[in-house]
Design a protein around this motif. Structure first.
Motif, PDB file in Angstrom:
ATOM      1  N   ALA A 197      27.703 -16.271 -65.384  1.00  0.00           N
ATOM      2  CA  ALA A 197      28.362 -17.564 -65.201  1.00  0.00           C
ATOM      3  C   ALA A 197      29.779 -17.318 -64.729  1.00  0.00           C
ATOM      4  O   ALA A 197      30.395 -16.295 -65.059  1.00  0.00           O
ATOM      5  CB  ALA A 197      28.377 -18.352 -66.509  1.00  0.00           C
ATOM      6  N   GLU A 207      22.783 -21.036 -59.492  1.00  0.00           N
ATOM      7  CA  GLU A 207      23.061 -22.442 -59.198  1.00  0.00           C
ATOM      8  C   GLU A 207      24.414 -22.845 -59.804  1.00  0.00           C
ATOM      9  O   GLU A 207      24.692 -22.577 -60.974  1.00  0.00           O
ATOM     10  CB  GLU A 207      21.947 -23.296 -59.794  1.00  0.00           C
ATOM     11  CG  GLU A 207      22.066 -24.793 -59.562  1.00  0.00           C
ATOM     12  CD  GLU A 207      20.901 -25.561 -60.165  1.00  0.00           C
ATOM     13  OE1 GLU A 207      20.787 -26.769 -59.890  1.00  0.00           O
ATOM     14  OE2 GLU A 207      20.092 -24.955 -60.911  1.00  0.00           O
ATOM     15  N   TYR A 222      27.306 -21.677 -59.473  1.00  0.00           N
ATOM     16  CA  TYR A 222      28.118 -20.583 -59.997  1.00  0.00           C
ATOM     17  C   TYR A 222      29.609 -20.802 -59.751  1.00  0.00           C
ATOM     18  O   TYR A 222      30.442 -20.580 -60.630  1.00  0.00           O
ATOM     19  CB  TYR A 222      27.691 -19.249 -59.377  1.00  0.00           C
ATOM     20  CG  TYR A 222      28.428 -18.076 -59.960  1.00  0.00           C
ATOM     21  CD1 TYR A 222      28.004 -17.512 -61.153  1.00  0.00           C
ATOM     22  CD2 TYR A 222      29.560 -17.561 -59.356  1.00  0.00           C
ATOM     23  CE1 TYR A 222      28.691 -16.454 -61.732  1.00  0.00           C
ATOM     24  CE2 TYR A 222      30.257 -16.514 -59.916  1.00  0.00           C
ATOM     25  CZ  TYR A 222      29.815 -15.959 -61.102  1.00  0.00           C
ATOM     26  OH  TYR A 222      30.513 -14.923 -61.670  1.00  0.00           O
ATOM     27  N   TYR A 257      27.682 -25.436 -63.388  1.00  0.00           N
ATOM     28  CA  TYR A 257      26.509 -26.272 -63.113  1.00  0.00           C
ATOM     29  C   TYR A 257      26.666 -27.659 -63.723  1.00  0.00           C
ATOM     30  O   TYR A 257      26.742 -28.663 -63.021  1.00  0.00           O
ATOM     31  CB  TYR A 257      25.236 -25.591 -63.636  1.00  0.00           C
ATOM     32  CG  TYR A 257      24.086 -26.573 -63.727  1.00  0.00           C
ATOM     33  CD1 TYR A 257      23.508 -27.091 -62.572  1.00  0.00           C
ATOM     34  CD2 TYR A 257      23.617 -27.026 -64.960  1.00  0.00           C
ATOM     35  CE1 TYR A 257      22.487 -28.030 -62.650  1.00  0.00           C
ATOM     36  CE2 TYR A 257      22.597 -27.951 -65.053  1.00  0.00           C
ATOM     37  CZ  TYR A 257      22.040 -28.452 -63.896  1.00  0.00           C
ATOM     38  OH  TYR A 257      21.045 -29.394 -63.974  1.00  0.00           O
ATOM     39  N   CYS A 290      16.460 -23.921 -58.024  1.00  0.00           N
ATOM     40  CA  CYS A 290      15.976 -24.270 -59.359  1.00  0.00           C
ATOM     41  C   CYS A 290      14.719 -25.151 -59.346  1.00  0.00           C
ATOM     42  O   CYS A 290      13.642 -24.667 -59.031  1.00  0.00           O
ATOM     43  CB  CYS A 290      17.113 -24.917 -60.154  1.00  0.00           C
ATOM     44  SG  CYS A 290      16.849 -24.900 -61.955  1.00  0.00           S
ATOM     45  N   ALA A 333      19.552 -22.724 -62.599  1.00  0.00           N
ATOM     46  CA  ALA A 333      20.245 -22.943 -63.876  1.00  0.00           C
ATOM     47  C   ALA A 333      19.191 -23.372 -64.892  1.00  0.00           C
ATOM     48  O   ALA A 333      19.163 -24.513 -65.337  1.00  0.00           O
ATOM     49  CB  ALA A 333      21.339 -23.990 -63.739  1.00  0.00           C
ATOM     50  N   ASN A 365      19.141 -16.699 -62.241  1.00  0.00           N
ATOM     51  CA  ASN A 365      19.519 -17.706 -63.230  1.00  0.00           C
ATOM     52  C   ASN A 365      20.916 -17.450 -63.791  1.00  0.00           C
ATOM     53  O   ASN A 365      21.488 -16.372 -63.651  1.00  0.00           O
ATOM     54  CB  ASN A 365      18.512 -17.735 -64.379  1.00  0.00           C
ATOM     55  CG  ASN A 365      18.624 -18.990 -65.220  1.00  0.00           C
ATOM     56  OD1 ASN A 365      19.149 -20.015 -64.783  1.00  0.00           O
ATOM     57  ND2 ASN A 365      18.139 -18.923 -66.452  1.00  0.00           N
ATOM     58  N   ARG A 366      21.445 -18.465 -64.454  1.00  0.00           N
ATOM     59  CA  ARG A 366      22.695 -18.352 -65.184  1.00  0.00           C
ATOM     60  C   ARG A 366      22.470 -17.685 -66.535  1.00  0.00           C
ATOM     61  O   ARG A 366      21.333 -17.568 -67.005  1.00  0.00           O
ATOM     62  CB  ARG A 366      23.316 -19.745 -65.393  1.00  0.00           C
ATOM     63  CG  ARG A 366      23.627 -20.478 -64.109  1.00  0.00           C
ATOM     64  CD  ARG A 366      24.159 -21.865 -64.398  1.00  0.00           C
ATOM     65  NE  ARG A 366      25.459 -21.806 -65.053  1.00  0.00           N
ATOM     66  CZ  ARG A 366      26.624 -21.762 -64.405  1.00  0.00           C
ATOM     67  NH1 ARG A 366      26.645 -21.781 -63.083  1.00  0.00           N
ATOM     68  NH2 ARG A 366      27.761 -21.718 -65.069  1.00  0.00           N
ATOM     69  N   PHE A 403      21.459 -21.568 -71.325  1.00  0.00           N
ATOM     70  CA  PHE A 403      20.662 -20.999 -70.246  1.00  0.00           C
ATOM     71  C   PHE A 403      19.881 -19.795 -70.757  1.00  0.00           C
ATOM     72  O   PHE A 403      20.354 -19.024 -71.602  1.00  0.00           O
ATOM     73  CB  PHE A 403      21.563 -20.623 -69.071  1.00  0.00           C
ATOM     74  CG  PHE A 403      22.313 -21.806 -68.524  1.00  0.00           C
ATOM     75  CD1 PHE A 403      21.654 -22.782 -67.806  1.00  0.00           C
ATOM     76  CD2 PHE A 403      23.668 -21.962 -68.782  1.00  0.00           C
ATOM     77  CE1 PHE A 403      22.329 -23.897 -67.334  1.00  0.00           C
ATOM     78  CE2 PHE A 403      24.352 -23.066 -68.317  1.00  0.00           C
ATOM     79  CZ  PHE A 403      23.681 -24.034 -67.585  1.00  0.00           C
TER      80      PHE A 403
END
Length: 258
Positions: free
Chosen positions: A10, A42, A44, A48, A143, A168, A196-197, A206
């Motif tokens: 993140a 997503e 970043y 998000y 996503c 995310a 992904n986060r 997350f």
């Protein structure tokens, strides 16, 4: 052969400069490990989940994207950056691609918006984004898009070899990474890179579980929930061999009478 890197992490909420410093560190690390493409999650750059986000609420983002372009040029990487964008038509949940010379390759706006907050905040996109990288044709979805087989099938039919997915994914939806992503790769005989986060945002946790899958649905590499930089080597010949054995797209075209 393309070595791809995914950063599962993140940015620093509300601090573009600190987030850009992290982007630079991860780009340097990816380049040192021989990557040609680096994908961020997503949202970043901006975060998000930004409660109360409204048009005019993203100052400095375009200037920050110019700095991402500079990082791409300095490292020689292609970079796909997840970020929210403020456009004349409204806010979009987007991904912006930069080539190894720093040139912007295009912008993709998420087409399938998830949940009430996204639908109330963003305008859905309508167009694909595809570009060449390391001998592969790369398509982009974000996503929730990956949960719609029609969108991934359209990428495969357009000749895409790799679908990059900034995401995310939050609790309790771990099944999307574990079950849906491998199937999307298998049924379209493409690579799928799901970035992904990690960590938390207001009301969200997350799950991590970033992964890169091959055309048999096999997982080439995967993460747990912690921040990490994932790598995989993607060979287009693997796709060609799989498609030569039995091509879903060719058989579908035959069934349609094409």
């Amino acid at each position: 052969m393309l070595r791809i890197a995914l950063w599962q992490g993140a940015g620093i909420a509300g601090d573009l400069d600190a987030t850009l410093a992290e982007v630079a560190r991860r780009a340097d690390e990816a380049r040192e490990q021989g990557a040609g493409l680096l994908v961020f999650p997503e949202g970043y750059l901006t975060g998000y989940h930004v409660p109360g986000l409204a048009p005019g609420g993203l100052p400095g983002v375009e200037a920050a994207l110019e700095q991402v372009a500079d990082i791409a040029a300095r490292t020689g990487l292609t970079i796909l950056m997840g970020t929210h964008l403020d456009t004349p038509d409204g806010l979009s949940n987007a991904a912006v691609a930069f080539g190894p010379d720093g040139r912007e390759l295009g912008r993709y706006a998420k087409r399938m918006l998830f949940g009430g907050w996204e639908k109330d905040t963003f305008r859905p996109g309508a167009a694909p984004l595809r570009f060449e990288c390391g001998g592969l044709r790369v398509g982009v979805v974000i996503c929730y898009d990956v949960e719609f087989p029609e969108l991934l099938r359209a990428e495969a039919e357009a000749g895409v070899d790799l679908v990059a997915v900034p995401t995310a994914l939050m609790e309790p939806h771990e099944r999307i990474s574990r079950q849906v992503v491998p199937v999307r790769a298998m049924e379209n005989q493409v690579f799928v890179a799901y970035a992904n986060r990690a960590g938390t945002e207001p009301d969200l946790r997350f799950v991590g579980l970033s992964r890169i899958c091959g055309p048999r649905g096999e997982t080439l590499t995967e993460a747990d929930a912690a921040p990490t930089l994932l790598f995989a080597d993607l060979d287009r010949q693997v796709l060609l061999d799989e498609r030569a054995e039995s091509s879903y797209l060719a058989d579908l075209a035959t069934a349609r009478g094409a």
